[in-house]
Design a protein around this motif. Structure first.
Motif, PDB file in Angstrom:
ATOM      1  N   ASP A  54     -81.753  24.834 102.235  1.00  0.00           N
ATOM      2  CA  ASP A  54     -81.692  23.754 103.216  1.00  0.00           C
ATOM      3  C   ASP A  54     -80.690  22.648 102.900  1.00  0.00           C
ATOM      4  OD1 ASP A  54     -83.723  24.934 104.773  1.00  0.00           O
ATOM      5  OD2 ASP A  54     -85.248  24.059 103.478  1.00  0.00           O
ATOM      6  N   CYS A  55     -80.453  22.359 101.610  1.00  0.00           N
ATOM      7  CA  CYS A  55     -79.660  21.165 101.306  1.00  0.00           C
ATOM      8  C   CYS A  55     -78.538  21.383 100.297  1.00  0.00           C
ATOM      9  CB  CYS A  55     -80.582  20.050 100.803  1.00  0.00           C
ATOM     10  SG  CYS A  55     -81.215  20.327  99.137  1.00  0.00           S
ATOM     11  N   ASP A  56     -78.321  22.581  99.838  1.00  0.00           N
ATOM     12  CA  ASP A  56     -77.266  22.899  98.863  1.00  0.00           C
ATOM     13  C   ASP A  56     -77.493  22.274  97.486  1.00  0.00           C
ATOM     14  OD1 ASP A  56     -75.936  24.486 100.714  1.00  0.00           O
ATOM     15  OD2 ASP A  56     -74.715  22.816 101.434  1.00  0.00           O
ATOM     16  N   ASN A  57     -78.697  21.771  97.204  1.00  0.00           N
ATOM     17  CA  ASN A  57     -79.039  21.241  95.888  1.00  0.00           C
ATOM     18  C   ASN A  57     -79.048  22.395  94.877  1.00  0.00           C
ATOM     19  OD1 ASN A  57     -79.907  19.510  93.899  1.00  0.00           O
ATOM     20  ND2 ASN A  57     -81.993  19.327  94.665  1.00  0.00           N
ATOM     21  N   GLY A  58     -78.946  22.096  93.589  1.00  0.00           N
ATOM     22  CA  GLY A  58     -79.104  23.107  92.554  1.00  0.00           C
ATOM     23  C   GLY A  58     -78.043  23.142  91.491  1.00  0.00           C
ATOM     24  N   SER A  59     -76.984  22.381  91.642  1.00  0.00           N
ATOM     25  CA  SER A  59     -75.880  22.458  90.677  1.00  0.00           C
ATOM     26  C   SER A  59     -76.297  22.053  89.264  1.00  0.00           C
ATOM     27  CB  SER A  59     -74.713  21.587  91.146  1.00  0.00           C
ATOM     28  OG  SER A  59     -75.113  20.234  91.244  1.00  0.00           O
ATOM     29  N   GLN A  60     -77.378  21.274  89.136  1.00  0.00           N
ATOM     30  CA  GLN A  60     -77.815  20.790  87.827  1.00  0.00           C
ATOM     31  C   GLN A  60     -78.725  21.783  87.103  1.00  0.00           C
ATOM     32  OE1 GLN A  60     -79.035  19.983  90.741  1.00  0.00           O
ATOM     33  NE2 GLN A  60     -81.234  19.690  90.598  1.00  0.00           N
ATOM     34  N   ILE A  61     -79.147  22.870  87.750  1.00  0.00           N
ATOM     35  CA  ILE A  61     -80.076  23.835  87.175  1.00  0.00           C
ATOM     36  C   ILE A  61     -79.313  24.835  86.314  1.00  0.00           C
ATOM     37  CG2 ILE A  61     -81.791  25.623  87.705  1.00  0.00           C
ATOM     38  CD1 ILE A  61     -82.726  22.837  88.472  1.00  0.00           C
ATOM     39  N   GLY A  62     -79.794  25.038  85.076  1.00  0.00           N
ATOM     40  CA  GLY A  62     -79.088  25.907  84.142  1.00  0.00           C
ATOM     41  C   GLY A  62     -79.686  27.285  83.929  1.00  0.00           C
ATOM     42  N   SER A  63     -80.891  27.541  84.470  1.00  0.00           N
ATOM     43  CA  SER A  63     -81.509  28.855  84.287  1.00  0.00           C
ATOM     44  C   SER A  63     -82.572  29.082  85.359  1.00  0.00           C
ATOM     45  CB  SER A  63     -82.155  28.974  82.905  1.00  0.00           C
ATOM     46  OG  SER A  63     -83.299  28.140  82.821  1.00  0.00           O
ATOM     47  N   LEU A  64     -82.941  30.344  85.532  1.00  0.00           N
ATOM     48  CA  LEU A  64     -83.994  30.661  86.487  1.00  0.00           C
ATOM     49  C   LEU A  64     -85.317  30.052  86.042  1.00  0.00           C
ATOM     50  CD1 LEU A  64     -84.745  32.115  89.074  1.00  0.00           C
ATOM     51  CD2 LEU A  64     -85.076  34.202  87.735  1.00  0.00           C
ATOM     52  N   LYS A  65     -85.612  30.082  84.746  1.00  0.00           N
ATOM     53  CA  LYS A  65     -86.835  29.481  84.223  1.00  0.00           C
ATOM     54  C   LYS A  65     -86.885  27.990  84.544  1.00  0.00           C
ATOM     55  CE  LYS A  65     -89.517  28.623  80.020  1.00  0.00           C
ATOM     56  NZ  LYS A  65     -90.144  27.488  80.610  1.00  0.00           N
ATOM     57  N   GLU A  66     -85.768  27.308  84.363  1.00  0.00           N
ATOM     58  CA  GLU A  66     -85.700  25.873  84.666  1.00  0.00           C
ATOM     59  C   GLU A  66     -85.962  25.625  86.152  1.00  0.00           C
ATOM     60  OE1 GLU A  66     -82.480  22.193  84.533  1.00  0.00           O
ATOM     61  OE2 GLU A  66     -82.049  24.015  83.410  1.00  0.00           O
ATOM     62  N   ALA A  67     -85.408  26.461  87.014  1.00  0.00           N
ATOM     63  CA  ALA A  67     -85.628  26.306  88.452  1.00  0.00           C
ATOM     64  C   ALA A  67     -87.110  26.469  88.790  1.00  0.00           C
ATOM     65  CB  ALA A  67     -84.790  27.320  89.230  1.00  0.00           C
ATOM     66  N   ILE A  68     -87.750  27.494  88.237  1.00  0.00           N
ATOM     67  CA  ILE A  68     -89.169  27.732  88.503  1.00  0.00           C
ATOM     68  C   ILE A  68     -90.007  26.580  87.966  1.00  0.00           C
ATOM     69  CG2 ILE A  68     -91.136  29.225  87.958  1.00  0.00           C
ATOM     70  CD1 ILE A  68     -89.076  31.574  88.002  1.00  0.00           C
ATOM     71  N   ASP A  69     -89.724  26.141  86.745  1.00  0.00           N
ATOM     72  CA  ASP A  69     -90.472  25.031  86.146  1.00  0.00           C
ATOM     73  C   ASP A  69     -90.291  23.731  86.921  1.00  0.00           C
ATOM     74  OD1 ASP A  69     -91.445  26.690  84.183  1.00  0.00           O
ATOM     75  OD2 ASP A  69     -90.082  25.977  82.618  1.00  0.00           O
ATOM     76  N   ASP A  70     -89.125  23.557  87.536  1.00  0.00           N
ATOM     77  CA  ASP A  70     -88.858  22.342  88.320  1.00  0.00           C
ATOM     78  C   ASP A  70     -89.496  22.381  89.705  1.00  0.00           C
ATOM     79  OD1 ASP A  70     -87.471  21.175  86.283  1.00  0.00           O
ATOM     80  OD2 ASP A  70     -85.484  21.423  87.175  1.00  0.00           O
ATOM     81  N   GLY A  71     -90.039  23.539  90.101  1.00  0.00           N
ATOM     82  CA  GLY A  71     -90.726  23.623  91.379  1.00  0.00           C
ATOM     83  C   GLY A  71     -89.982  24.336  92.486  1.00  0.00           C
ATOM     84  N   TRP A  72     -88.895  25.024  92.170  1.00  0.00           N
ATOM     85  CA  TRP A  72     -88.197  25.819  93.178  1.00  0.00           C
ATOM     86  C   TRP A  72     -89.091  26.975  93.606  1.00  0.00           C
ATOM     87  CZ3 TRP A  72     -82.841  25.759  94.765  1.00  0.00           C
ATOM     88  CH2 TRP A  72     -82.130  24.651  94.299  1.00  0.00           C
ATOM     89  N   THR A  73     -89.015  27.369  94.876  1.00  0.00           N
ATOM     90  CA  THR A  73     -89.777  28.512  95.383  1.00  0.00           C
ATOM     91  C   THR A  73     -88.888  29.360  96.284  1.00  0.00           C
ATOM     92  OG1 THR A  73     -90.586  27.235  97.269  1.00  0.00           O
ATOM     93  CG2 THR A  73     -92.017  27.337  95.345  1.00  0.00           C
ATOM     94  N   ALA A  74     -89.440  30.490  96.711  1.00  0.00           N
ATOM     95  CA  ALA A  74     -88.755  31.428  97.609  1.00  0.00           C
ATOM     96  C   ALA A  74     -87.390  31.823  97.053  1.00  0.00           C
ATOM     97  CB  ALA A  74     -88.631  30.845  99.014  1.00  0.00           C
ATOM     98  N   ILE A  75     -87.323  32.001  95.736  1.00  0.00           N
ATOM     99  CA  ILE A  75     -86.062  32.297  95.064  1.00  0.00           C
ATOM    100  C   ILE A  75     -85.724  33.785  95.214  1.00  0.00           C
ATOM    101  CG2 ILE A  75     -84.848  32.321  92.863  1.00  0.00           C
ATOM    102  CD1 ILE A  75     -86.770  30.035  91.976  1.00  0.00           C
ATOM    103  N   ILE A  76     -84.485  34.028  95.611  1.00  0.00           N
ATOM    104  CA  ILE A  76     -83.970  35.395  95.632  1.00  0.00           C
ATOM    105  C   ILE A  76     -82.716  35.418  94.769  1.00  0.00           C
ATOM    106  CG2 ILE A  76     -84.885  35.929  97.916  1.00  0.00           C
ATOM    107  CD1 ILE A  76     -81.904  35.676  98.917  1.00  0.00           C
TER     108      ILE A  76
END
Length: 125
Positions: A76-98
């Protein structure tokens, strides 16, 4: 744990955007209800079920784990440039990840915590 207290904690964690803690208590309450426990006092069961379902849905599809992580971008917003790993994304609360090795700009797509917060606020109202 008392289901009413547990549900109140879930709502507080959602409000503070601490989805990892909210998921922990959601799993506890879900387990309680699955074993014939009663719903939190003063709450509409369907609403409780919606909140639990929203929190406990898988963070990513199985294929996302097999894709080598380069970066992630929000649908929705193109956010994510600061995320360094899939684990970090999941821990930060990202969902519906493909994940898809054929994506040109990013290796993964998902819903970021900010957009998820917006969706959660809509869910709580």
């Amino acid at each position: 744990m008392d289901p009413t207290t547990c549900y109140e904690l879930i709502l507080e964690y959602i409000e503070s955007h601490d989805y990892s803690e909210a998921r922990i208590y959601a799993a506890i309450l879900h387990n309680w209800l699955a074993h014939r426990g009663f719903y939190p006092e003063g709450c509409v069961p369907e609403r409780v079920d919606e909140v639990l379902e929203h929190l406990l849905k898988p963070a990513c599809l199985p294929g996302a784990m097999r894709t080598r992580f380069r970066s992630i971008t929000c649908y929705d917003c193109d956010n994510g440039s600061q995320i360094g790993s899939l684990k970090e994304a999941i821990d930060d609360g990202w969902t519906a990840i493909i994940g898809d090795d054929d994506l040109k700009v990013t290796s993964h797509l998902g819903t970021c915590p900010l957009c998820r917060m917006r969706d959660s606020q809509e869910l709580l109202t």
